[in-house]
Design a protein around this motif. Structure first.
Motif, PDB file in Angstrom:
ATOM      1  N   ILE A 118       4.449  -1.045  13.130  1.00 17.54           N
ATOM      2  CA  ILE A 118       4.045  -1.811  14.710  1.00 17.54           C
ATOM      3  C   ILE A 118       5.178  -3.064  14.322  1.00 17.54           C
ATOM      4  O   ILE A 118       6.112  -2.931  13.082  1.00 17.54           O
ATOM      5  CB  ILE A 118       3.124  -3.077  13.577  1.00 17.54           C
ATOM      6  N   LEU A 128       7.314  -7.113  14.447  1.00 15.79           N
ATOM      7  CA  LEU A 128       7.350  -8.183  13.616  1.00 15.79           C
ATOM      8  C   LEU A 128       6.553  -9.121  14.535  1.00 15.79           C
ATOM      9  O   LEU A 128       6.522  -8.566  15.873  1.00 15.79           O
ATOM     10  CB  LEU A 128       8.352  -8.611  13.622  1.00 15.79           C
ATOM     11  N   GLY A 176       3.199  -7.514  14.322  1.00 16.02           N
ATOM     12  CA  GLY A 176       1.563  -6.849  15.071  1.00 16.02           C
ATOM     13  C   GLY A 176       0.628  -7.381  14.311  1.00 16.02           C
ATOM     14  O   GLY A 176       1.288  -7.449  13.219  1.00 16.02           O
ATOM     15  N   ASP A 177      -0.042  -6.249  14.830  1.00 16.73           N
ATOM     16  CA  ASP A 177      -1.118  -6.457  13.767  1.00 16.73           C
ATOM     17  C   ASP A 177      -1.618  -4.724  12.853  1.00 16.73           C
ATOM     18  O   ASP A 177      -1.665  -3.780  13.989  1.00 16.73           O
ATOM     19  CB  ASP A 177      -3.050  -6.379  14.852  1.00 16.73           C
ATOM     20  N   ILE A 178      -1.595  -5.159  11.873  1.00 16.98           N
ATOM     21  CA  ILE A 178      -2.034  -3.952  11.251  1.00 16.98           C
ATOM     22  C   ILE A 178      -3.557  -3.110  10.668  1.00 16.98           C
ATOM     23  O   ILE A 178      -4.228  -1.892  10.181  1.00 16.98           O
ATOM     24  CB  ILE A 178      -1.405  -4.375   9.673  1.00 16.98           C
ATOM     25  N   TRP A 228      -2.296 -14.480   9.338  1.00 15.43           N
ATOM     26  CA  TRP A 228      -1.193 -14.537   9.666  1.00 15.43           C
ATOM     27  C   TRP A 228      -0.840 -14.167   8.074  1.00 15.43           C
ATOM     28  O   TRP A 228      -0.534 -15.257   7.165  1.00 15.43           O
ATOM     29  CB  TRP A 228      -1.036 -15.529  10.537  1.00 15.43           C
ATOM     30  N   GLU A 241       3.596 -13.962   6.501  1.00 14.38           N
ATOM     31  CA  GLU A 241       4.948 -13.993   6.868  1.00 14.38           C
ATOM     32  C   GLU A 241       5.775 -14.377   5.674  1.00 14.38           C
ATOM     33  O   GLU A 241       5.379 -15.257   4.603  1.00 14.38           O
ATOM     34  CB  GLU A 241       5.413 -15.632   7.549  1.00 14.38           C
ATOM     35  N   LEU A 288       6.410  -1.603   8.982  1.00 15.94           N
ATOM     36  CA  LEU A 288       7.457  -2.958  10.107  1.00 15.94           C
ATOM     37  C   LEU A 288       8.608  -2.512   9.034  1.00 15.94           C
ATOM     38  O   LEU A 288       8.648  -2.798   8.198  1.00 15.94           O
ATOM     39  CB  LEU A 288       6.802  -3.893  10.872  1.00 15.94           C
ATOM     40  N   TYR A 343       9.841 -11.401   8.444  1.00 21.04           N
ATOM     41  CA  TYR A 343       8.897 -10.533   8.682  1.00 21.04           C
ATOM     42  C   TYR A 343       7.739 -11.394   8.946  1.00 21.04           C
ATOM     43  O   TYR A 343       7.279 -12.417   8.807  1.00 21.04           O
ATOM     44  CB  TYR A 343       8.360  -8.935   7.466  1.00 21.04           C
ATOM     45  N   ARG A 344       6.919 -10.828   9.881  1.00 20.45           N
ATOM     46  CA  ARG A 344       5.661 -11.346   9.941  1.00 20.45           C
ATOM     47  C   ARG A 344       4.519 -10.696  10.635  1.00 20.45           C
ATOM     48  O   ARG A 344       5.202  -9.774  11.207  1.00 20.45           O
ATOM     49  CB  ARG A 344       5.846 -12.721  10.542  1.00 20.45           C
ATOM     50  N   PHE A 345       3.503 -10.619  10.453  1.00 19.29           N
ATOM     51  CA  PHE A 345       2.548  -9.630  10.821  1.00 19.29           C
ATOM     52  C   PHE A 345       1.136 -10.403  11.325  1.00 19.29           C
ATOM     53  O   PHE A 345       0.957 -10.676   9.557  1.00 19.29           O
ATOM     54  CB  PHE A 345       2.223  -7.931  10.430  1.00 19.29           C
ATOM     55  N   TRP A 346       0.805  -9.760  11.596  1.00 20.17           N
ATOM     56  CA  TRP A 346      -1.140 -10.168  11.268  1.00 20.17           C
ATOM     57  C   TRP A 346      -2.238  -9.089  10.403  1.00 20.17           C
ATOM     58  O   TRP A 346      -1.972  -7.984  10.435  1.00 20.17           O
ATOM     59  CB  TRP A 346      -2.295 -10.109  12.188  1.00 20.17           C
TER      60      TRP A 346
END
Length: 313
Positions: A126, A128, A130-132, A142, A144, A186, A194-197
Protein backbone atom coordinates in the motif's frame (compact mmCIF):
# COMPACT_ATOMS: atom_id res chain seq x y z
CA UNK A 1 5.69 -29.81 54.64
CA UNK A 2 8.13 -31.09 52.01
CA UNK A 3 7.80 -29.75 48.47
CA UNK A 4 7.46 -32.16 45.54
CA UNK A 5 11.16 -32.16 44.73
CA UNK A 6 12.39 -32.87 48.27
CA UNK A 7 9.73 -35.54 48.72
CA UNK A 8 10.94 -37.22 45.53
CA UNK A 9 14.54 -37.15 46.69
CA UNK A 10 13.56 -38.68 50.03
CA UNK A 11 11.69 -41.50 48.32
CA UNK A 12 14.50 -42.44 45.90
CA UNK A 13 17.19 -44.79 47.14
CA UNK A 14 20.88 -44.23 46.40
CA UNK A 15 20.85 -47.37 44.28
CA UNK A 16 17.94 -46.06 42.18
CA UNK A 17 19.58 -42.67 41.75
CA UNK A 18 22.75 -44.39 40.56
CA UNK A 19 20.79 -46.30 37.90
CA UNK A 20 19.15 -43.09 36.69
CA UNK A 21 22.42 -41.13 36.74
CA UNK A 22 24.09 -43.83 34.69
CA UNK A 23 21.40 -43.70 32.04
CA UNK A 24 21.65 -39.91 31.72
CA UNK A 25 25.42 -40.13 31.37
CA UNK A 26 25.21 -42.79 28.67
CA UNK A 27 22.60 -40.90 26.63
CA UNK A 28 24.57 -37.63 26.89
CA UNK A 29 27.75 -39.47 25.83
CA UNK A 30 25.96 -40.90 22.80
CA UNK A 31 26.12 -37.42 21.24
CA UNK A 32 29.84 -36.90 21.94
CA UNK A 33 30.83 -37.59 18.34
CA UNK A 34 28.28 -35.23 16.79
CA UNK A 35 30.24 -33.29 14.17
CA UNK A 36 28.26 -30.06 14.52
CA UNK A 37 29.32 -28.58 17.89
CA UNK A 38 26.13 -26.53 18.24
CA UNK A 39 23.95 -29.58 17.61
CA UNK A 40 26.01 -31.52 20.13
CA UNK A 41 25.57 -28.77 22.73
CA UNK A 42 21.82 -28.51 22.19
CA UNK A 43 21.14 -32.25 22.18
CA UNK A 44 23.20 -32.96 25.28
CA UNK A 45 21.52 -30.11 27.16
CA UNK A 46 18.13 -31.36 25.97
CA UNK A 47 18.87 -34.84 27.31
CA UNK A 48 19.98 -33.53 30.69
CA UNK A 49 16.95 -31.27 31.14
CA UNK A 50 14.44 -33.78 29.80
CA UNK A 51 15.70 -36.51 32.10
CA UNK A 52 15.71 -34.05 35.00
CA UNK A 53 12.02 -33.34 34.38
CA UNK A 54 11.15 -37.03 34.20
CA UNK A 55 13.03 -37.70 37.43
CA UNK A 56 11.73 -34.66 39.32
CA UNK A 57 8.05 -35.43 38.73
CA UNK A 58 8.57 -39.23 38.63
CA UNK A 59 6.73 -39.38 35.32
CA UNK A 60 4.48 -42.42 35.00
CA UNK A 61 4.30 -44.56 31.88
CA UNK A 62 0.67 -43.54 31.45
CA UNK A 63 1.67 -39.85 31.59
CA UNK A 64 4.45 -40.48 29.06
CA UNK A 65 1.90 -42.08 26.72
CA UNK A 66 -0.47 -39.15 27.21
CA UNK A 67 2.34 -36.72 26.35
CA UNK A 68 3.12 -38.62 23.14
CA UNK A 69 -0.57 -38.61 22.20
CA UNK A 70 -0.76 -34.87 22.91
CA UNK A 71 2.23 -34.10 20.65
CA UNK A 72 0.81 -36.39 17.97
CA UNK A 73 -2.47 -34.44 18.12
CA UNK A 74 -0.53 -31.20 17.70
CA UNK A 75 1.06 -32.62 14.56
CA UNK A 76 -2.20 -33.92 13.17
CA UNK A 77 -3.98 -30.56 13.41
CA UNK A 78 -1.05 -28.58 11.97
CA UNK A 79 -1.30 -27.59 8.30
CA UNK A 80 -0.24 -24.77 6.00
CA UNK A 81 -2.43 -22.25 7.80
CA UNK A 82 -2.33 -23.51 11.38
CA UNK A 83 0.76 -24.29 13.44
CA UNK A 84 -0.24 -25.94 16.71
CA UNK A 85 3.36 -26.30 17.85
CA UNK A 86 3.77 -22.51 17.62
CA UNK A 87 0.70 -22.14 19.83
CA UNK A 88 2.18 -24.62 22.29
CA UNK A 89 5.48 -22.73 22.32
CA UNK A 90 3.57 -19.48 22.84
CA UNK A 91 1.43 -20.59 25.78
CA UNK A 92 4.45 -22.16 27.53
CA UNK A 93 6.32 -18.86 27.27
CA UNK A 94 9.02 -20.55 25.17
CA UNK A 95 8.41 -18.16 22.26
CA UNK A 96 8.91 -15.09 24.42
CA UNK A 97 11.95 -16.60 26.14
CA UNK A 98 13.55 -17.31 22.75
CA UNK A 99 12.87 -13.73 21.71
CA UNK A 100 14.37 -12.43 24.97
CA UNK A 101 17.54 -14.47 24.39
CA UNK A 102 17.88 -13.38 20.76
CA UNK A 103 16.98 -9.70 21.16
CA UNK A 104 19.10 -8.52 24.04
CA UNK A 105 18.59 -4.94 25.15
CA UNK A 106 20.66 -2.50 23.11
CA UNK A 107 20.65 1.26 23.55
CA UNK A 108 17.16 2.64 22.91
CA UNK A 109 15.94 0.04 20.40
CA UNK A 110 12.28 -0.90 20.19
CA UNK A 111 11.57 -4.13 22.02
CA UNK A 112 10.63 -7.30 20.17
CA UNK A 113 7.80 -9.67 20.93
CA UNK A 114 6.22 -12.82 19.46
CA UNK A 115 5.77 -13.25 15.73
CA UNK A 116 2.53 -15.18 16.05
CA UNK A 117 1.27 -17.87 13.69
CA UNK A 118 -0.62 -15.61 11.25
CA UNK A 119 2.09 -13.83 9.27
CA UNK A 120 1.84 -14.37 5.51
CA UNK A 121 4.51 -13.59 2.92
CA UNK A 122 3.66 -11.39 -0.07
CA UNK A 123 1.07 -9.20 1.62
CA UNK A 124 -0.09 -6.45 -0.76
CA UNK A 125 1.81 -3.19 -0.92
CA UNK A 126 0.00 0.00 0.00
CA UNK A 127 1.17 3.60 -0.44
CA UNK A 128 1.87 5.80 2.54
CA UNK A 129 -1.51 6.66 4.03
CA UNK A 130 -3.09 3.58 2.45
CA UNK A 131 -5.50 1.19 4.15
CA UNK A 132 -4.48 -2.31 5.26
CA UNK A 133 -8.04 -3.32 6.20
CA UNK A 134 -8.95 -4.65 2.77
CA UNK A 135 -12.63 -4.68 3.66
CA UNK A 136 -12.21 -6.34 7.07
CA UNK A 137 -14.81 -5.18 9.61
CA UNK A 138 -13.75 -2.87 12.42
CA UNK A 139 -13.30 0.68 13.58
CA UNK A 140 -10.84 2.67 11.41
CA UNK A 141 -7.53 3.50 13.05
CA UNK A 142 -4.85 5.92 11.85
CA UNK A 143 -1.32 4.75 12.73
CA UNK A 144 1.78 6.88 12.15
CA UNK A 145 5.36 7.13 13.29
CA UNK A 146 8.98 7.11 12.25
CA UNK A 147 11.75 4.55 11.84
CA UNK A 148 15.18 5.66 13.03
CA UNK A 149 18.48 4.11 14.06
CA UNK A 150 19.82 4.34 17.59
CA UNK A 151 21.47 7.69 16.82
CA UNK A 152 18.15 9.19 15.77
CA UNK A 153 18.90 9.16 12.05
CA UNK A 154 15.82 8.53 9.89
CA UNK A 155 15.71 5.26 7.98
CA UNK A 156 14.21 5.90 4.52
CA UNK A 157 12.91 2.94 2.55
CA UNK A 158 12.43 0.67 5.58
CA UNK A 159 9.93 -2.09 4.77
CA UNK A 160 7.10 -2.31 7.30
CA UNK A 161 4.86 -5.38 7.33
CA UNK A 162 1.67 -4.93 9.34
CA UNK A 163 -1.08 -7.44 10.09
CA UNK A 164 -3.97 -7.76 12.52
CA UNK A 165 -7.27 -9.47 13.31
CA UNK A 166 -10.64 -7.96 12.41
CA UNK A 167 -13.22 -6.85 14.96
CA UNK A 168 -14.51 -10.43 15.17
CA UNK A 169 -11.07 -11.57 16.37
CA UNK A 170 -10.15 -13.41 13.17
CA UNK A 171 -7.24 -13.07 10.75
CA UNK A 172 -7.90 -13.38 7.05
CA UNK A 173 -6.23 -16.82 6.89
CA UNK A 174 -8.76 -18.15 9.41
CA UNK A 175 -11.51 -17.67 6.85
CA UNK A 176 -11.91 -20.24 4.09
CA UNK A 177 -12.75 -17.88 1.22
CA UNK A 178 -9.20 -16.87 0.28
CA UNK A 179 -9.61 -13.24 1.32
CA UNK A 180 -6.59 -11.02 1.93
CA UNK A 181 -7.41 -8.40 4.53
CA UNK A 182 -5.97 -6.83 7.65
CA UNK A 183 -2.44 -7.04 6.28
CA UNK A 184 -0.12 -5.12 3.93
CA UNK A 185 3.37 -3.75 3.58
CA UNK A 186 4.62 -0.21 2.98
CA UNK A 187 7.88 1.72 2.97
CA UNK A 188 9.03 4.73 4.97
CA UNK A 189 9.57 8.01 3.15
CA UNK A 190 12.83 9.98 2.86
CA UNK A 191 12.35 11.23 6.43
CA UNK A 192 11.83 7.73 7.81
CA UNK A 193 8.14 8.45 8.37
CA UNK A 194 5.21 6.09 7.77
CA UNK A 195 1.45 6.25 8.07
CA UNK A 196 -1.49 4.01 7.26
CA UNK A 197 -5.07 3.20 8.07
CA UNK A 198 -5.85 -0.03 9.88
CA UNK A 199 -8.41 -1.21 12.40
CA UNK A 200 -8.54 -0.42 16.10
CA UNK A 201 -7.19 -3.65 17.64
CA UNK A 202 -9.57 -5.79 19.68
CA UNK A 203 -8.96 -8.80 21.97
CA UNK A 204 -9.30 -12.29 20.54
CA UNK A 205 -8.60 -15.90 21.52
CA UNK A 206 -5.80 -17.93 20.04
CA UNK A 207 -7.21 -20.99 18.24
CA UNK A 208 -8.39 -23.15 21.13
CA UNK A 209 -10.33 -25.92 19.43
CA UNK A 210 -7.30 -28.22 19.39
CA UNK A 211 -4.96 -29.89 21.86
CA UNK A 212 -3.38 -26.62 23.06
CA UNK A 213 -6.83 -25.22 23.80
CA UNK A 214 -7.70 -28.37 25.71
CA UNK A 215 -4.51 -27.99 27.74
CA UNK A 216 -5.35 -24.38 28.60
CA UNK A 217 -8.87 -25.41 29.66
CA UNK A 218 -7.53 -28.13 31.96
CA UNK A 219 -5.08 -25.63 33.44
CA UNK A 220 -7.81 -23.06 34.02
CA UNK A 221 -6.10 -20.58 31.71
CA UNK A 222 -7.76 -18.21 29.26
CA UNK A 223 -6.90 -18.39 25.54
CA UNK A 224 -7.34 -14.62 25.16
CA UNK A 225 -4.75 -12.29 23.72
CA UNK A 226 -4.59 -8.59 24.55
CA UNK A 227 -5.53 -6.28 21.67
CA UNK A 228 -2.56 -5.69 19.38
CA UNK A 229 -1.25 -4.76 15.94
CA UNK A 230 1.71 -6.68 14.45
CA UNK A 231 4.81 -5.10 12.86
CA UNK A 232 7.87 -6.51 11.14
CA UNK A 233 10.42 -3.89 10.10
CA UNK A 234 13.43 -4.56 7.88
CA UNK A 235 16.10 -2.20 6.60
CA UNK A 236 19.60 -2.58 5.18
CA UNK A 237 22.38 -2.85 7.78
CA UNK A 238 19.86 -2.86 10.64
CA UNK A 239 18.48 -5.67 12.76
CA UNK A 240 15.06 -6.93 11.71
CA UNK A 241 12.41 -6.11 14.30
CA UNK A 242 9.38 -8.32 14.94
CA UNK A 243 7.01 -6.73 17.42
CA UNK A 244 3.53 -5.45 18.03
CA UNK A 245 1.83 -2.63 19.89
CA UNK A 246 -0.91 -3.00 22.46
CA UNK A 247 -3.91 -0.85 23.39
CA UNK A 248 -3.25 1.06 26.61
CA UNK A 249 -6.62 0.50 28.30
CA UNK A 250 -6.99 -3.19 27.43
CA UNK A 251 -8.10 -5.28 30.42
CA UNK A 252 -6.00 -8.23 29.22
CA UNK A 253 -2.58 -6.56 29.33
CA UNK A 254 -1.66 -8.45 32.50
CA UNK A 255 -3.01 -11.83 31.34
CA UNK A 256 -2.02 -12.10 27.67
CA UNK A 257 -2.00 -15.86 27.11
CA UNK A 258 1.32 -15.87 25.19
CA UNK A 259 3.09 -13.48 27.63
CA UNK A 260 3.76 -11.05 24.77
CA UNK A 261 3.05 -7.71 26.44
CA UNK A 262 5.94 -5.37 27.18
CA UNK A 263 5.23 -2.02 28.81
CA UNK A 264 7.21 -0.10 26.19
CA UNK A 265 4.88 -1.47 23.50
CA UNK A 266 1.65 -0.32 25.19
CA UNK A 267 0.38 2.69 23.26
CA UNK A 268 -2.54 5.09 23.44
CA UNK A 269 -5.16 4.44 20.79
CA UNK A 270 -7.07 7.68 21.17
CA UNK A 271 -10.70 7.41 20.11
CA UNK A 272 -12.01 10.25 17.94
CA UNK A 273 -15.64 11.32 17.88
CA UNK A 274 -17.69 11.26 14.68
CA UNK A 275 -17.02 14.37 12.62
CA UNK A 276 -13.45 14.91 13.85
CA UNK A 277 -11.40 15.51 10.67
CA UNK A 278 -9.11 12.65 9.67
CA UNK A 279 -5.38 13.46 9.25
CA UNK A 280 -5.54 12.82 5.51
CA UNK A 281 -8.99 14.26 4.93
CA UNK A 282 -10.67 10.85 4.64
CA UNK A 283 -14.45 11.04 4.90
CA UNK A 284 -15.44 8.79 7.79
CA UNK A 285 -19.04 9.92 7.88
CA UNK A 286 -20.62 9.43 11.29
CA UNK A 287 -18.15 6.74 12.42
CA UNK A 288 -15.82 6.91 15.37
CA UNK A 289 -12.16 6.24 14.69
CA UNK A 290 -8.92 6.08 16.63
CA UNK A 291 -5.32 7.13 16.16
CA UNK A 292 -2.00 5.90 17.53
CA UNK A 293 1.67 6.77 17.19
CA UNK A 294 4.50 4.24 17.17
CA UNK A 295 8.06 5.48 16.70
CA UNK A 296 10.42 2.60 15.92
CA UNK A 297 14.15 2.42 16.67
CA UNK A 298 16.20 -0.31 14.97
CA UNK A 299 19.45 -1.80 16.23
CA UNK A 300 22.55 -2.17 14.03
CA UNK A 301 22.77 -5.46 12.18
CA UNK A 302 26.01 -6.18 14.04
CA UNK A 303 23.96 -6.80 17.21
CA UNK A 304 22.12 -9.68 15.56
CA UNK A 305 22.68 -13.01 17.25
CA UNK A 306 23.33 -16.21 15.23
CA UNK A 307 20.16 -17.08 13.38
CA UNK A 308 18.36 -20.37 12.99
CA UNK A 309 15.08 -20.91 11.13
CA UNK A 310 12.77 -17.90 11.38
CA UNK A 311 10.83 -18.14 14.62
CA UNK A 312 7.07 -17.91 14.29
CA UNK A 313 5.85 -18.46 17.78
Amino acid sequence: MMNAQSATAAQTTPEQRAVEDDLVARVVASFDDTADPRLRQVMQALVRHLHALIREVRLTEQEWTAAIEFLTSCGNITDGKRQEFILLSDVLGASMQTIAVNNQAYANVTEATVFGPFFVDDAPRIPLGGDIAGGAPGEPCWVEGTVTDTDGNPVPGARIEVWEADEDGLYDVQYRDGRVSGRAHLFTDEDGAYRFWGLTPTPYPIPHDGPVGALLARAGRSPMRASHLHFMVTAEDLRTLVTHIFVADDALLDSDTVFGVKQSLVKDFTRQAPGVPAPDGRDLGDRTWSRARFDIVLAPASTRRPEGPRHQG
